[in-house]
Design a protein around this motif. Sequence first.
Motif, PDB file in Angstrom:
ATOM      1  N   ARG A  46       0.682  -1.244  -0.055  1.00  0.00           N
ATOM      2  CA  ARG A  46       0.106  -0.117  -0.404  1.00  0.00           C
ATOM      3  C   ARG A  46       0.781   1.529   0.058  1.00  0.00           C
ATOM      4  O   ARG A  46       1.827   1.780   0.776  1.00  0.00           O
ATOM      5  CB  ARG A  46      -0.699   0.044   1.438  1.00  0.00           C
ATOM      6  N   PRO A  49       1.034   5.621   2.124  1.00  0.00           N
ATOM      7  CA  PRO A  49       0.584   6.075   4.297  1.00  0.00           C
ATOM      8  C   PRO A  49       1.707   6.961   4.192  1.00  0.00           C
ATOM      9  O   PRO A  49       2.567   7.560   3.797  1.00  0.00           O
ATOM     10  CB  PRO A  49       1.349   4.499   4.576  1.00  0.00           C
ATOM     11  N   ARG A  50       0.648   7.520   6.014  1.00  0.00           N
ATOM     12  CA  ARG A  50       1.450   8.309   7.003  1.00  0.00           C
ATOM     13  C   ARG A  50       2.202   7.564   7.889  1.00  0.00           C
ATOM     14  O   ARG A  50       2.288   6.337   7.509  1.00  0.00           O
ATOM     15  CB  ARG A  50       0.519   8.700   7.447  1.00  0.00           C
ATOM     16  N   SER A  52       2.785   7.561  10.801  1.00  0.00           N
ATOM     17  CA  SER A  52       2.042   6.382  11.847  1.00  0.00           C
ATOM     18  C   SER A  52       1.828   5.492  11.624  1.00  0.00           C
ATOM     19  O   SER A  52       1.910   4.628  11.794  1.00  0.00           O
ATOM     20  CB  SER A  52       0.557   7.243  12.550  1.00  0.00           C
ATOM     21  N   GLU A  53       0.832   5.636  10.294  1.00  0.00           N
ATOM     22  CA  GLU A  53       0.337   3.991   9.636  1.00  0.00           C
ATOM     23  C   GLU A  53       1.534   3.386   9.290  1.00  0.00           C
ATOM     24  O   GLU A  53       0.929   1.988   9.567  1.00  0.00           O
ATOM     25  CB  GLU A  53      -0.748   4.706   8.619  1.00  0.00           C
ATOM     26  N   LEU A  54       2.638   3.531   9.229  1.00  0.00           N
ATOM     27  CA  LEU A  54       3.617   2.789   8.628  1.00  0.00           C
ATOM     28  C   LEU A  54       3.885   2.332   9.755  1.00  0.00           C
ATOM     29  O   LEU A  54       4.739   1.074  10.200  1.00  0.00           O
ATOM     30  CB  LEU A  54       3.946   3.846   7.850  1.00  0.00           C
ATOM     31  N   SER A  55       3.901   2.929  10.831  1.00  0.00           N
ATOM     32  CA  SER A  55       4.777   2.628  12.082  1.00  0.00           C
ATOM     33  C   SER A  55       4.202   1.446  12.768  1.00  0.00           C
ATOM     34  O   SER A  55       4.054   0.213  13.244  1.00  0.00           O
ATOM     35  CB  SER A  55       4.394   3.711  13.205  1.00  0.00           C
ATOM     36  N   ASP A  56       2.250   1.450  12.499  1.00  0.00           N
ATOM     37  CA  ASP A  56       1.511   0.457  13.091  1.00  0.00           C
ATOM     38  C   ASP A  56       1.806  -0.603  11.793  1.00  0.00           C
ATOM     39  O   ASP A  56       1.899  -1.915  13.096  1.00  0.00           O
ATOM     40  CB  ASP A  56       0.032   1.010  12.721  1.00  0.00           C
ATOM     41  N   ARG A  57       2.428  -0.827  10.613  1.00  0.00           N
ATOM     42  CA  ARG A  57       2.335  -2.036  10.067  1.00  0.00           C
ATOM     43  C   ARG A  57       3.084  -2.724  10.309  1.00  0.00           C
ATOM     44  O   ARG A  57       3.056  -3.617   9.953  1.00  0.00           O
ATOM     45  CB  ARG A  57       1.706  -0.985   8.562  1.00  0.00           C
ATOM     46  N   THR A  58       4.605  -1.838  10.026  1.00  0.00           N
ATOM     47  CA  THR A  58       5.629  -2.427  10.513  1.00  0.00           C
ATOM     48  C   THR A  58       6.274  -2.830  11.973  1.00  0.00           C
ATOM     49  O   THR A  58       6.926  -3.472  11.495  1.00  0.00           O
ATOM     50  CB  THR A  58       6.597  -2.043   9.488  1.00  0.00           C
ATOM     51  N   SER A  59       5.626  -2.226  12.720  1.00  0.00           N
ATOM     52  CA  SER A  59       5.703  -2.436  14.028  1.00  0.00           C
ATOM     53  C   SER A  59       6.825  -2.261  14.447  1.00  0.00           C
ATOM     54  O   SER A  59       7.713  -2.065  15.405  1.00  0.00           O
ATOM     55  CB  SER A  59       6.310  -3.695  14.605  1.00  0.00           C
ATOM     56  N   THR A  91       3.072  11.858   2.886  1.00  0.00           N
ATOM     57  CA  THR A  91       3.244   9.972   2.569  1.00  0.00           C
ATOM     58  C   THR A  91       4.013   9.929   2.323  1.00  0.00           C
ATOM     59  O   THR A  91       5.147  10.633   1.758  1.00  0.00           O
ATOM     60  CB  THR A  91       1.984  10.469   1.634  1.00  0.00           C
TER      61      THR A  91
END
Length: 145
Positions: A46, A49-50, A52-59, A91
Amino acid sequence: MLPLDNYIPYLLNRAGARIAQSFSDEMRALGTTLQAWRVLAALRDRDGPRVSELSDRTSIEISTLSRVLDGMETQGLIARRRAADDGRVVTLHVAPAGRRLTDRIVPIAERYERVAVTGLSSSETETLKQLLRRVYANMDGLGAP
């Protein structure tokens, strides 16, 4: 008392650490890192992303991720852009060099998965993936420390 070799968090960590160490060694030989691979893989799934979104997705924690992104941007692997609908929002996007690197890493990542699930049927592999996703989601039940 629970034996360590029968404790799920230990078993998950042990398997993950073994995979991560070997994979990290291969990434280093390509001039990159496991964290950079996670970023590239997430952006492959995807784009845009922002942070913060990437942080969540990648841990990857945001402070660490920011340093990783800085290095990746310097290497020309990613680009940061202002969102069209909100100039305050940044982004993230894969650059052509990042796509080329991703194309080199995907077969390595697929080999790691094949080796990790050797001896499991495709049904067992899918069940394992579902269970690991559920275990991850269940950890929301702990709340913040």
